[in-house]
Design an enzyme around this catalytic site. Sequence first.
Site, mmCIF file in Angstrom:
data_model
loop_
_atom_site.group_PDB
_atom_site.id
_atom_site.type_symbol
_atom_site.label_atom_id
_atom_site.label_comp_id
_atom_site.label_asym_id
_atom_site.label_seq_id
_atom_site.Cartn_x
_atom_site.Cartn_y
_atom_site.Cartn_z
ATOM 1 N N GLY A 57 47.388 34.280 40.400
ATOM 2 C CA GLY A 57 48.076 33.920 41.643
ATOM 3 C C GLY A 57 47.786 34.893 42.764
ATOM 4 O O GLY A 57 47.949 34.577 43.943
ATOM 5 N N PRO A 65 41.039 29.051 42.059
ATOM 6 C CA PRO A 65 42.189 28.402 41.410
ATOM 7 C C PRO A 65 42.781 29.293 40.319
ATOM 8 O O PRO A 65 42.043 30.064 39.696
ATOM 9 C CB PRO A 65 41.608 27.122 40.812
ATOM 10 C CG PRO A 65 40.139 27.318 40.745
ATOM 11 C CD PRO A 65 39.772 28.317 41.796
ATOM 12 N N ASP A 66 44.108 29.172 40.131
ATOM 13 C CA ASP A 66 44.659 29.904 38.986
ATOM 14 C C ASP A 66 44.460 29.055 37.746
ATOM 15 O O ASP A 66 43.647 28.115 37.754
ATOM 16 C CB ASP A 66 46.134 30.270 39.268
ATOM 17 C CG ASP A 66 47.042 29.042 39.305
ATOM 18 O OD1 ASP A 66 48.185 29.154 39.766
ATOM 19 O OD2 ASP A 66 46.576 27.948 38.886
ATOM 20 N N PHE A 67 45.136 29.369 36.660
ATOM 21 C CA PHE A 67 44.858 28.670 35.398
ATOM 22 C C PHE A 67 45.837 27.546 35.128
ATOM 23 O O PHE A 67 45.441 26.477 34.646
ATOM 24 C CB PHE A 67 44.904 29.679 34.229
ATOM 25 C CG PHE A 67 43.775 30.659 34.270
ATOM 26 C CD1 PHE A 67 43.912 31.874 34.929
ATOM 27 C CD2 PHE A 67 42.553 30.345 33.690
ATOM 28 C CE1 PHE A 67 42.854 32.775 34.990
ATOM 29 C CE2 PHE A 67 41.484 31.238 33.744
ATOM 30 C CZ PHE A 67 41.640 32.457 34.404
ATOM 31 N N ARG A 68 47.133 27.787 35.455
ATOM 32 C CA ARG A 68 48.138 26.855 34.915
ATOM 33 C C ARG A 68 48.939 26.094 35.975
ATOM 34 O O ARG A 68 49.803 25.308 35.622
ATOM 35 C CB ARG A 68 49.103 27.637 33.996
ATOM 36 C CG ARG A 68 48.400 28.180 32.749
ATOM 37 C CD ARG A 68 49.293 29.079 31.905
ATOM 38 N NE ARG A 68 48.558 29.564 30.731
ATOM 39 C CZ ARG A 68 47.723 30.612 30.762
ATOM 40 N NH1 ARG A 68 47.543 31.293 31.890
ATOM 41 N NH2 ARG A 68 47.048 30.991 29.693
ATOM 42 N N ASN A 140 42.708 39.433 36.162
ATOM 43 C CA ASN A 140 41.680 38.678 36.878
ATOM 44 C C ASN A 140 40.286 39.230 36.601
ATOM 45 O O ASN A 140 40.096 40.431 36.444
ATOM 46 C CB ASN A 140 41.984 38.693 38.376
ATOM 47 C CG ASN A 140 43.318 38.014 38.670
ATOM 48 O OD1 ASN A 140 43.803 37.244 37.839
ATOM 49 N ND2 ASN A 140 43.916 38.315 39.811
ATOM 50 N N ASP A 142 37.735 38.199 38.643
ATOM 51 C CA ASP A 142 36.950 37.890 39.858
ATOM 52 C C ASP A 142 36.466 39.150 40.585
ATOM 53 O O ASP A 142 35.693 39.060 41.533
ATOM 54 C CB ASP A 142 37.792 37.012 40.805
ATOM 55 C CG ASP A 142 39.189 37.613 41.060
ATOM 56 O OD1 ASP A 142 40.164 36.839 41.070
ATOM 57 O OD2 ASP A 142 39.287 38.848 41.206
ATOM 58 N N HIS A 159 41.419 41.938 31.202
ATOM 59 C CA HIS A 159 40.696 40.798 30.594
ATOM 60 C C HIS A 159 39.210 40.904 30.883
ATOM 61 O O HIS A 159 38.491 39.908 30.840
ATOM 62 C CB HIS A 159 41.288 39.469 31.076
ATOM 63 C CG HIS A 159 42.658 39.240 30.493
ATOM 64 N ND1 HIS A 159 43.432 38.157 30.796
ATOM 65 C CD2 HIS A 159 43.390 39.983 29.629
ATOM 66 C CE1 HIS A 159 44.590 38.242 30.132
ATOM 67 N NE2 HIS A 159 44.579 39.344 29.421
HETATM 68 N N1 APR Z 1 51.711 32.550 45.702
HETATM 69 C C1 APR Z 1 52.597 32.909 44.729
HETATM 70 N N2 APR Z 1 52.396 32.628 43.412
HETATM 71 C C2 APR Z 1 51.281 31.936 43.094
HETATM 72 C C3 APR Z 1 50.310 31.534 44.062
HETATM 73 C C4 APR Z 1 50.576 31.869 45.409
HETATM 74 N N3 APR Z 1 49.715 31.531 46.403
HETATM 75 N N4 APR Z 1 49.309 30.868 43.412
HETATM 76 C C5 APR Z 1 49.632 30.854 42.100
HETATM 77 N N5 APR Z 1 50.807 31.498 41.914
HETATM 78 C C6 APR Z 1 51.506 31.719 40.636
HETATM 79 C C7 APR Z 1 51.640 30.460 39.788
HETATM 80 O O1 APR Z 1 52.807 29.759 40.152
HETATM 81 C C8 APR Z 1 51.725 31.055 38.379
HETATM 82 O O2 APR Z 1 53.055 31.426 38.061
HETATM 83 O O3 APR Z 1 50.689 32.590 39.863
HETATM 84 C C9 APR Z 1 50.868 32.322 38.474
HETATM 85 C C10 APR Z 1 49.495 32.139 37.840
HETATM 86 O O4 APR Z 1 49.675 31.920 36.462
HETATM 87 P P1 APR Z 1 48.424 31.471 35.561
HETATM 88 O O5 APR Z 1 47.708 30.354 36.222
HETATM 89 O O6 APR Z 1 48.942 31.280 34.179
HETATM 90 O O7 APR Z 1 47.439 32.714 35.604
HETATM 91 P P2 APR Z 1 47.584 34.080 34.825
HETATM 92 O O8 APR Z 1 49.013 34.453 34.664
HETATM 93 O O9 APR Z 1 46.710 35.046 35.516
HETATM 94 O O10 APR Z 1 46.933 33.711 33.395
HETATM 95 C C11 APR Z 1 46.832 34.756 32.481
HETATM 96 O O11 APR Z 1 45.570 33.339 30.991
HETATM 97 O O12 APR Z 1 43.900 31.964 30.236
HETATM 98 C C12 APR Z 1 44.261 33.245 30.435
HETATM 99 O O13 APR Z 1 42.648 34.917 30.631
HETATM 100 C C13 APR Z 1 43.336 33.962 31.386
HETATM 101 O O14 APR Z 1 43.864 35.969 32.617
HETATM 102 C C14 APR Z 1 44.283 34.639 32.364
HETATM 103 C C15 APR Z 1 45.607 34.599 31.630
#
Ligand code: APR
Length: 303
Positions: A57, A65-68, A140, A142, A159
Amino acid sequence: MVLTALRLITGFIDACSVLKCRPPNIRNYSTSSETIKAVSSYIRDKCESIVVMAGAGLSTPSGIPDFRSPGTGLYHNLQKYNLPYPEAIFDIQYFVNNPMPFITLAQELYPGQKYRPNLAHYFVRLLHEKGKLLRMYTQNIDGLERLSGIPGDKLIEAHGTFHSASCIVCGDEHDPEIVKQTILSGKVHLCHCKGYVKPDIVFFGEQLPAKFWLHNLDTADTDLLIVLGTSLEVQPFASICDAVPRNTPRLLINRELVGSFGYRDFDNMLVGDIIESIRNLAKDIGWEEELSKLYETCEKRST
Ligand code: APR
């Protein structure tokens, strides 16, 4: 005899009250403006050893893009790879049998290709410039933290990273630039032992870098834990969050409440867009101008 017993009991009560003594007055506030007021003065006037935890995030404002996140998260947009399950793209067993999904994704994610750090990365850089950053732990891959100028000794890429590459069979290191060119051409880089070479991204089933375990010391020393843009879904990274002592203030900056936030007396949450929260926090601390200047100077230099 009675006097000694009394002295022991009062001593014990005093010790408890000292132990319960609360750090500077930041605690669970109901509104974000109250939270920002409390946290900003604490960061400006008291903090010297902040630990930051980050997830995907942090980079979505940079266009990654994030993951979930429902609908937009990477794991919701992998249909073209025909994966058995989304996380397979980072699964070492799956990679051995079919490296192409990761290779295709890596072409997108390679640092410095098209994504740049955003204001939130530079906020962490500013914490470092102010001598307040003890360490940043990021999930991250990236590389935007490094690109924003956060020094390597303050950064734990839990990671892994694209900045090095090695063979998944014999472990031999390979020139990351050469591996990058092979991957950008859509091929898998082969080792002299015929094993696949990949960037040192930590796949499911692989060990985290040894320096990740530094958090056992950092969490004891920190005076504020800031969690930026992560669902706290993945262990052991997420465990850092609960490893800080119970009376160490924690600040979550995320679109929604995650993990154990809200269960401790000194939890503070800024629920919403990360850039908006960071802007409001920097403004209240009095760093708004400095942060914008740092961001603009560094990003202008990169174009
Ligand atoms: N502002 C605030 N919060 C945000 C924003 C934003 N612009 N964009 C995304 N988020 C929040 C989402 O709501 C979510 O709670 O960031 C969080 C991202 O969560 P994930 O997509 O699960 O990503 P992450 O927590 O980094 O995943 C962890 O999972 O698959 C593995 O290795 C991969 O490092 C990754 C790990």
